[in-house]
Design a protein around this motif. Sequence first.
Motif, PDB file in Angstrom:
ATOM      1  N   GLU A  57       0.914  -1.046  -0.157  1.00 37.03           N
ATOM      2  CA  GLU A  57       0.000  -0.137   0.082  1.00 37.03           C
ATOM      3  C   GLU A  57       0.724   1.293  -0.082  1.00 37.03           C
ATOM      4  N   LYS A  58       2.034   1.104   0.736  1.00 31.12           N
ATOM      5  CA  LYS A  58       2.823   2.563   0.818  1.00 31.12           C
ATOM      6  C   LYS A  58       3.612   2.628  -0.493  1.00 31.12           C
ATOM      7  N   VAL A  59       3.949   1.485  -0.976  1.00 31.70           N
ATOM      8  CA  VAL A  59       4.586   1.516  -2.422  1.00 31.70           C
ATOM      9  C   VAL A  59       3.838   1.954  -3.424  1.00 31.70           C
ATOM     10  N   GLU A  60       2.251   1.756  -3.606  1.00 26.70           N
ATOM     11  CA  GLU A  60       1.347   2.591  -4.536  1.00 26.70           C
ATOM     12  C   GLU A  60       1.411   3.989  -4.132  1.00 26.70           C
ATOM     13  N   GLN A  61       1.309   4.225  -2.933  1.00 28.12           N
ATOM     14  CA  GLN A  61       1.199   5.538  -2.257  1.00 28.12           C
ATOM     15  C   GLN A  61       2.459   6.502  -2.788  1.00 28.12           C
ATOM     16  N   LEU A  62       3.752   5.823  -2.810  1.00 26.45           N
ATOM     17  CA  LEU A  62       5.090   6.416  -3.304  1.00 26.45           C
ATOM     18  C   LEU A  62       4.738   6.794  -4.727  1.00 26.45           C
ATOM     19  N   LEU A  63       4.275   5.865  -5.596  1.00 29.27           N
ATOM     20  CA  LEU A  63       4.108   5.885  -7.012  1.00 29.27           C
ATOM     21  C   LEU A  63       3.070   6.956  -7.506  1.00 29.27           C
ATOM     22  N   ARG A  64       1.932   6.632  -6.430  1.00 24.32           N
ATOM     23  CA  ARG A  64       0.949   7.860  -6.960  1.00 24.32           C
ATOM     24  C   ARG A  64       1.362   9.479  -6.798  1.00 24.32           C
ATOM     25  N   ALA A  65       1.999   9.514  -5.594  1.00 25.96           N
ATOM     26  CA  ALA A  65       2.793  10.669  -5.481  1.00 25.96           C
ATOM     27  C   ALA A  65       3.749  11.084  -6.602  1.00 25.96           C
ATOM     28  N   ALA A  66       4.545  10.207  -6.978  1.00 27.11           N
ATOM     29  CA  ALA A  66       5.348  10.577  -8.203  1.00 27.11           C
ATOM     30  C   ALA A  66       4.670  10.879  -9.241  1.00 27.11           C
ATOM     31  N   MET A  67       3.772  10.188  -9.588  1.00 21.70           N
ATOM     32  CA  MET A  67       2.855  10.466 -10.836  1.00 21.70           C
ATOM     33  C   MET A  67       2.004  12.000 -10.868  1.00 21.70           C
ATOM     34  N   ALA A  68       1.956  12.469  -9.502  1.00 15.33           N
ATOM     35  CA  ALA A  68       1.294  13.626  -9.379  1.00 15.33           C
ATOM     36  C   ALA A  68       2.075  14.824  -9.747  1.00 15.33           C
ATOM     37  N   ALA A  69       3.479  14.694 -10.019  1.00  8.94           N
ATOM     38  CA  ALA A  69       4.284  15.669 -10.509  1.00  8.94           C
ATOM     39  C   ALA A  69       4.012  16.396 -11.743  1.00  8.94           C
ATOM     40  N   PRO A  70       4.288  17.328 -12.046  1.00 12.06           N
ATOM     41  CA  PRO A  70       4.252  18.353 -13.168  1.00 12.06           C
ATOM     42  C   PRO A  70       4.822  17.792 -14.348  1.00 12.06           C
ATOM     43  N   THR A  71       4.327  17.825 -15.499  1.00  8.31           N
ATOM     44  CA  THR A  71       5.180  17.825 -16.503  1.00  8.31           C
ATOM     45  C   THR A  71       4.988  18.549 -17.884  1.00  8.31           C
ATOM     46  N   ALA A  72       5.992  18.772 -18.842  1.00  9.64           N
ATOM     47  CA  ALA A  72       5.874  19.612 -19.795  1.00  9.64           C
ATOM     48  C   ALA A  72       4.881  19.249 -20.795  1.00  9.64           C
ATOM     49  N   GLY A  73       3.829  19.915 -21.071  1.00  9.31           N
ATOM     50  CA  GLY A  73       2.653  19.511 -21.797  1.00  9.31           C
ATOM     51  C   GLY A  73       1.953  18.408 -21.585  1.00  9.31           C
ATOM     52  N   ASN A  74       1.888  18.016 -20.100  1.00  9.16           N
ATOM     53  CA  ASN A  74       1.277  16.814 -19.483  1.00  9.16           C
ATOM     54  C   ASN A  74       1.564  15.556 -20.150  1.00  9.16           C
ATOM     55  N   ARG A  75       2.834  15.594 -20.650  1.00  8.28           N
ATOM     56  CA  ARG A  75       2.984  14.279 -21.526  1.00  8.28           C
ATOM     57  C   ARG A  75       3.493  12.915 -20.509  1.00  8.28           C
ATOM     58  N   GLN A  76       3.653  13.355 -19.436  1.00 10.61           N
ATOM     59  CA  GLN A  76       4.044  12.197 -18.351  1.00 10.61           C
ATOM     60  C   GLN A  76       4.890  11.044 -18.530  1.00 10.61           C
ATOM     61  N   PRO A  77       6.181  11.550 -19.151  1.00  7.02           N
ATOM     62  CA  PRO A  77       6.918  10.689 -20.005  1.00  7.02           C
ATOM     63  C   PRO A  77       7.841   9.654 -19.117  1.00  7.02           C
ATOM     64  N   TRP A  78       7.250   9.218 -17.957  1.00  6.88           N
ATOM     65  CA  TRP A  78       7.755   8.273 -17.013  1.00  6.88           C
ATOM     66  C   TRP A  78       7.308   7.127 -16.959  1.00  6.88           C
ATOM     67  N   LYS A  79       8.109   6.045 -16.653  1.00  8.62           N
ATOM     68  CA  LYS A  79       7.888   4.803 -16.334  1.00  8.62           C
ATOM     69  C   LYS A  79       8.928   4.459 -14.899  1.00  8.62           C
ATOM     70  N   PHE A  80       8.251   3.346 -14.270  1.00 11.37           N
ATOM     71  CA  PHE A  80       8.797   3.224 -12.984  1.00 11.37           C
ATOM     72  C   PHE A  80       9.011   1.526 -12.914  1.00 11.37           C
ATOM     73  N   VAL A  81      10.218   1.216 -12.359  1.00 16.19           N
ATOM     74  CA  VAL A  81      10.501  -0.312 -12.320  1.00 16.19           C
ATOM     75  C   VAL A  81      10.554  -0.431 -10.712  1.00 16.19           C
ATOM     76  N   VAL A  82       9.802  -1.301 -10.183  1.00 14.78           N
ATOM     77  CA  VAL A  82       9.797  -1.588  -8.540  1.00 14.78           C
ATOM     78  C   VAL A  82      10.619  -2.984  -8.502  1.00 14.78           C
ATOM     79  N   ILE A  83      11.719  -2.791  -7.956  1.00 18.77           N
ATOM     80  CA  ILE A  83      12.746  -4.072  -7.726  1.00 18.77           C
ATOM     81  C   ILE A  83      12.677  -4.284  -6.244  1.00 18.77           C
ATOM     82  N   LYS A  84      12.214  -5.643  -6.067  1.00 19.74           N
ATOM     83  CA  LYS A  84      12.272  -6.314  -4.734  1.00 19.74           C
ATOM     84  C   LYS A  84      13.285  -7.442  -4.916  1.00 19.74           C
TER      85      LYS A  84
END
Length: 213
Positions: A57-84
């Motif tokens: 649940e906390k990992v998802e909260q971290l990723l939700r927070a990350a994806m709430a960031a502003p981006t140029a032209g709202n392109r949201q050009p991010w991808k995330f790899v969670v490694i355990k």
Amino acid sequence: MKTSTVLIVILALAVVALVARLFFFSKSTSSAASAVMENLMTRTSIRAYQDRPVEDEKVEQLLRAAMAAPTAGNRQPWKFVVIKDKQTLKAISGHFNTMKMAEHAPLAIVVCGDMDNTYPADGRDYWVEDTSAATENLLLAAHALGLGAVWCGIYPMQERVAYLKDLLGLPENIVPLNVVPVGYPAENPKPKDKWKPANIHYEKWNGGDSAVR
């Protein structure tokens, strides 16, 4: 009691209730602002972690927070790899001298840029700013959730980029910006005071002199 008197009493009570509500709302808003500033000013890099998993649940909260960031032209050009996976974390730790802590972290998040979804033309490299904003959100969210994390740079050092792309099997269009080990802190370092008025200028550079007021 006359009707007019009743109305006056009701109106007076309504005004009192409204004032009280505004007072408590103002107090609550002030408290929230203080909490936000406290989180900003006390966050620091954490490189030692407890032998304790981080809840999904906390990992998802971290990723939700990350994806709430502003981006140029709202392109949201991010991808995330969670490694355990411990072997992958150990490989990262063994390959990068600056990432020894990864082996002892319960997880790491690799923040990447998607070169197929960047701002067009000369704005292509805005992906670095966009994913950096996402990373800072992630770090602040980790601190707010009682976790510790540290930003370990990958891009633009091409040897680092190539190694991580191969290790994680990243597609050609995906470029890793950083690795962020995350866990419950096993240390409590004092935040650095980075406030330097000499770095601030107003209106113009003014010959390099600080213009803090």
